[in-house]
Design a protein around this motif. Structure first.
Motif, PDB file in Angstrom:
ATOM      1  N   LEU A 101      11.271  16.415  65.401  1.00  0.00           N
ATOM      2  CA  LEU A 101      12.086  17.250  64.526  1.00  0.00           C
ATOM      3  C   LEU A 101      11.425  17.402  63.161  1.00  0.00           C
ATOM      4  CD1 LEU A 101      14.884  18.706  64.294  1.00  0.00           C
ATOM      5  CD2 LEU A 101      15.754  16.572  63.318  1.00  0.00           C
ATOM      6  N   ALA A 102      11.024  16.293  62.568  1.00  0.00           N
ATOM      7  CA  ALA A 102      10.424  16.311  61.234  1.00  0.00           C
ATOM      8  C   ALA A 102       9.129  17.114  61.208  1.00  0.00           C
ATOM      9  CB  ALA A 102      10.162  14.882  60.769  1.00  0.00           C
ATOM     10  N   GLY A 160      15.348  18.596  54.492  1.00  0.00           N
ATOM     11  CA  GLY A 160      13.894  18.503  54.446  1.00  0.00           C
ATOM     12  C   GLY A 160      13.261  19.759  53.875  1.00  0.00           C
ATOM     13  N   GLY A 161      13.782  20.925  54.282  1.00  0.00           N
ATOM     14  CA  GLY A 161      13.264  22.183  53.761  1.00  0.00           C
ATOM     15  C   GLY A 161      13.488  22.328  52.270  1.00  0.00           C
ATOM     16  N   LEU A 162      14.659  21.929  51.790  1.00  0.00           N
ATOM     17  CA  LEU A 162      14.949  22.009  50.364  1.00  0.00           C
ATOM     18  C   LEU A 162      14.058  21.061  49.563  1.00  0.00           C
ATOM     19  CD1 LEU A 162      18.861  22.225  50.481  1.00  0.00           C
ATOM     20  CD2 LEU A 162      17.247  24.067  49.935  1.00  0.00           C
ATOM     21  N   VAL A 163      13.809  19.870  50.105  1.00  0.00           N
ATOM     22  CA  VAL A 163      12.915  18.930  49.433  1.00  0.00           C
ATOM     23  C   VAL A 163      11.507  19.506  49.352  1.00  0.00           C
ATOM     24  CG1 VAL A 163      11.761  16.689  49.667  1.00  0.00           C
ATOM     25  CG2 VAL A 163      14.239  16.848  49.948  1.00  0.00           C
ATOM     26  N   TYR A 164      11.045  20.110  50.442  1.00  0.00           N
ATOM     27  CA  TYR A 164       9.726  20.748  50.444  1.00  0.00           C
ATOM     28  C   TYR A 164       9.656  21.782  49.319  1.00  0.00           C
ATOM     29  CZ  TYR A 164       5.649  23.327  52.192  1.00  0.00           C
ATOM     30  OH  TYR A 164       4.421  23.926  52.311  1.00  0.00           O
ATOM     31  N   TRP A 165      10.662  22.624  49.238  1.00  0.00           N
ATOM     32  CA  TRP A 165      10.695  23.708  48.256  1.00  0.00           C
ATOM     33  C   TRP A 165      10.693  23.158  46.826  1.00  0.00           C
ATOM     34  CZ3 TRP A 165      15.315  25.476  45.445  1.00  0.00           C
ATOM     35  CH2 TRP A 165      15.092  26.644  44.721  1.00  0.00           C
ATOM     36  N   MET A 166      11.495  22.133  46.560  1.00  0.00           N
ATOM     37  CA  MET A 166      11.583  21.577  45.211  1.00  0.00           C
ATOM     38  C   MET A 166      10.308  20.845  44.812  1.00  0.00           C
ATOM     39  SD  MET A 166      15.558  20.260  44.900  1.00  0.00           S
ATOM     40  CE  MET A 166      15.507  19.262  46.390  1.00  0.00           C
ATOM     41  N   VAL A 167       9.732  20.072  45.724  1.00  0.00           N
ATOM     42  CA  VAL A 167       8.514  19.318  45.407  1.00  0.00           C
ATOM     43  C   VAL A 167       7.339  20.261  45.168  1.00  0.00           C
ATOM     44  CG1 VAL A 167       6.833  17.663  46.336  1.00  0.00           C
ATOM     45  CG2 VAL A 167       9.280  17.254  46.645  1.00  0.00           C
ATOM     46  N   SER A 168       7.340  21.407  45.858  1.00  0.00           N
ATOM     47  CA  SER A 168       6.221  22.339  45.724  1.00  0.00           C
ATOM     48  C   SER A 168       6.119  22.946  44.319  1.00  0.00           C
ATOM     49  CB  SER A 168       6.350  23.471  46.754  1.00  0.00           C
ATOM     50  OG  SER A 168       7.496  24.269  46.506  1.00  0.00           O
ATOM     51  N   PHE A 169       7.173  22.809  43.500  1.00  0.00           N
ATOM     52  CA  PHE A 169       7.146  23.334  42.131  1.00  0.00           C
ATOM     53  C   PHE A 169       6.406  22.404  41.169  1.00  0.00           C
ATOM     54  CE2 PHE A 169      10.815  25.875  43.593  1.00  0.00           C
ATOM     55  CZ  PHE A 169      10.404  27.123  43.162  1.00  0.00           C
ATOM     56  N   ILE A 170       6.105  21.188  41.593  1.00  0.00           N
ATOM     57  CA  ILE A 170       5.383  20.257  40.720  1.00  0.00           C
ATOM     58  C   ILE A 170       3.980  20.808  40.461  1.00  0.00           C
ATOM     59  CG2 ILE A 170       4.480  17.914  40.484  1.00  0.00           C
ATOM     60  CD1 ILE A 170       6.722  16.976  42.334  1.00  0.00           C
ATOM     61  N   PRO A 171       3.575  20.936  39.209  1.00  0.00           N
ATOM     62  CA  PRO A 171       2.265  21.546  38.905  1.00  0.00           C
ATOM     63  C   PRO A 171       1.101  20.761  39.508  1.00  0.00           C
ATOM     64  CG  PRO A 171       3.644  21.394  36.931  1.00  0.00           C
ATOM     65  CD  PRO A 171       4.332  20.593  37.998  1.00  0.00           C
ATOM     66  N   ASP A 172       0.125  21.503  40.016  1.00  0.00           N
ATOM     67  CA  ASP A 172      -1.137  20.941  40.530  1.00  0.00           C
ATOM     68  C   ASP A 172      -0.921  19.884  41.611  1.00  0.00           C
ATOM     69  OD1 ASP A 172      -2.569  22.504  38.662  1.00  0.00           O
ATOM     70  OD2 ASP A 172      -2.225  20.975  37.112  1.00  0.00           O
ATOM     71  N   ILE A 173       0.133  20.012  42.384  1.00  0.00           N
ATOM     72  CA  ILE A 173       0.407  19.019  43.416  1.00  0.00           C
ATOM     73  C   ILE A 173      -0.423  19.312  44.665  1.00  0.00           C
ATOM     74  CG2 ILE A 173       2.331  20.274  44.477  1.00  0.00           C
ATOM     75  CD1 ILE A 173       3.734  17.558  44.779  1.00  0.00           C
ATOM     76  N   ILE A 177       1.644  16.897  49.859  1.00  0.00           N
ATOM     77  CA  ILE A 177       2.771  16.136  49.334  1.00  0.00           C
ATOM     78  C   ILE A 177       4.115  16.755  49.720  1.00  0.00           C
ATOM     79  CG2 ILE A 177       3.854  15.199  47.261  1.00  0.00           C
ATOM     80  CD1 ILE A 177       1.215  13.871  48.060  1.00  0.00           C
ATOM     81  N   PRO A 178       4.330  18.065  49.537  1.00  0.00           N
ATOM     82  CA  PRO A 178       5.595  18.644  49.995  1.00  0.00           C
ATOM     83  C   PRO A 178       5.812  18.489  51.496  1.00  0.00           C
ATOM     84  CG  PRO A 178       4.454  20.161  48.524  1.00  0.00           C
ATOM     85  CD  PRO A 178       3.498  19.060  48.834  1.00  0.00           C
ATOM     86  N   GLN A 179       4.734  18.579  52.273  1.00  0.00           N
ATOM     87  CA  GLN A 179       4.840  18.417  53.727  1.00  0.00           C
ATOM     88  C   GLN A 179       5.309  17.002  54.083  1.00  0.00           C
ATOM     89  OE1 GLN A 179       0.853  19.354  54.918  1.00  0.00           O
ATOM     90  NE2 GLN A 179       1.093  21.554  54.587  1.00  0.00           N
ATOM     91  N   ILE A 180       4.685  16.022  53.432  1.00  0.00           N
ATOM     92  CA  ILE A 180       5.054  14.632  53.696  1.00  0.00           C
ATOM     93  C   ILE A 180       6.485  14.364  53.235  1.00  0.00           C
ATOM     94  CG2 ILE A 180       4.565  12.230  53.077  1.00  0.00           C
ATOM     95  CD1 ILE A 180       1.595  13.045  52.864  1.00  0.00           C
ATOM     96  N   ALA A 181       6.832  14.873  52.054  1.00  0.00           N
ATOM     97  CA  ALA A 181       8.178  14.673  51.522  1.00  0.00           C
ATOM     98  C   ALA A 181       9.231  15.277  52.452  1.00  0.00           C
ATOM     99  CB  ALA A 181       8.289  15.291  50.134  1.00  0.00           C
ATOM    100  N   CYS A 182       8.935  16.455  52.985  1.00  0.00           N
ATOM    101  CA  CYS A 182       9.850  17.110  53.925  1.00  0.00           C
ATOM    102  C   CYS A 182      10.028  16.271  55.185  1.00  0.00           C
ATOM    103  CB  CYS A 182       9.311  18.496  54.279  1.00  0.00           C
ATOM    104  SG  CYS A 182      10.240  19.361  55.566  1.00  0.00           S
ATOM    105  N   GLY A 183       8.918  15.858  55.794  1.00  0.00           N
ATOM    106  CA  GLY A 183       8.996  15.080  57.028  1.00  0.00           C
ATOM    107  C   GLY A 183       9.711  13.756  56.845  1.00  0.00           C
ATOM    108  N   VAL A 188      14.201  10.024  57.545  1.00  0.00           N
ATOM    109  CA  VAL A 188      15.084   9.055  56.877  1.00  0.00           C
ATOM    110  C   VAL A 188      16.550   9.436  57.059  1.00  0.00           C
ATOM    111  CG1 VAL A 188      15.813   8.180  54.622  1.00  0.00           C
ATOM    112  CG2 VAL A 188      13.387   8.263  55.198  1.00  0.00           C
ATOM    113  N   LEU A 189      16.871  10.708  56.924  1.00  0.00           N
ATOM    114  CA  LEU A 189      18.262  11.140  57.124  1.00  0.00           C
ATOM    115  C   LEU A 189      18.714  10.900  58.555  1.00  0.00           C
ATOM    116  CD1 LEU A 189      18.626  14.460  55.074  1.00  0.00           C
ATOM    117  CD2 LEU A 189      19.847  12.307  54.727  1.00  0.00           C
ATOM    118  N   ARG A 190      17.828  11.159  59.513  1.00  0.00           N
ATOM    119  CA  ARG A 190      18.185  10.911  60.909  1.00  0.00           C
ATOM    120  C   ARG A 190      18.404   9.413  61.155  1.00  0.00           C
ATOM    121  NH1 ARG A 190      20.532  12.694  63.880  1.00  0.00           N
ATOM    122  NH2 ARG A 190      19.397  12.534  65.854  1.00  0.00           N
TER     123      ARG A 190
END
Length: 213
Positions: A101-102, A160-173, A177-183, A188-190
């Motif tokens: 799923l992740a 997971g999708g929302l976390v991906y979207w929010m983390v992707s706004f971090i400059p020069d990331i 990182i967004p992929q890992i954060a999403c997965g 973790v939620l499951r």
């Protein structure tokens, strides 16, 4: 194949193994024959990605290479060899289902962004990629799809999708990182939902309130 595409391909292959084993494991518990179990595993692994690619107007991913069919067959062999360890208990099914799923949520989001779609489309495609194969699997084995139960399933994909979207706004990331954060968010939620019996409210209607037929 550039590094980004190679990374997505690897995620798809690992997710295919995880989802195929979860589907084959359930089919084995229902006493399907080998071919039936293979079909259930294959549909579980490729169902969500197929719907995603059709909706996005992209070439269907598993039709570009036989690797996904071969990997599903190897997953069937794995279940046959380690049948006792993999078929017993719900924890094994939960583990493979959560991993698949992740990973597929990440793939759905990445492919949507690569094709130039907005974030809301990418998140929706992530949910479809992660969940539709499981919906089809449950229908084939005559079970109420987990997606439609009170369990935290589609909600985990959305988070997971929302976390991906929010983390992707971090400059020069770094793009990973967004992929890992999403997965990690999805898994973790499951795990938390499974461990602490989290669930969404049930939409219940008292039969006495229904109009007479």
């Amino acid at each position: 194949m550039n590094e980004d595409l190679l990374f997505i391909f690897i995620i798809e292959m690992v997710g295919t193994v995880a989802f195929a084993i979860s589907g084959i494991r359930l089919a084995a518990a229902k006493d399907f024959d080998w071919f039936g179990a293979y079909v259930v595993g294959l549909v579980t692994a490729i169902g969500g990605g197929t719907v995603r690619d059709l909706l996005l107007g992209a070439p269907v991913f598993w039709m570009q290479t036989p690797s996904f069919l071969v990997v599903t067959f190897l997953s069937l062999v794995t279940v046959l060899v380690f049948r006792k360890a993999l078929v017993r208990g719900m924890r094994t099914l939960f583990l493979f289902d959560a991993i698949g799923l992740a990973l597929f949520v990440v793939v759905g989001i990445e492919k949507s962004f690569a094709l130039g779609y907005d974030a809301w489309v990418a998140i929706t495609m992530g949910i479809i990629t992660g969940s539709f194969g499981g919906i089809t699997r449950d229908i084939l084995i005559n079970e109420l799809p987990l997606f439609f139960r009170k369990d935290i399933y589609a909600t985990a994909c959305l988070a997971g999708g929302l976390v991906y979207w929010m983390v992707s706004f971090i400059p020069d990331i770094n793009v990973m990182i967004p992929q890992i954060a999403c997965g990690v968010t999805v898994i973790v939620l499951r795990i938390f939902a499974y461990t602490f019996h989290w669930s969404l409210p049930i939409l219940h209607v008292d039969p006495k309130d229904l109009p007479p037929e």
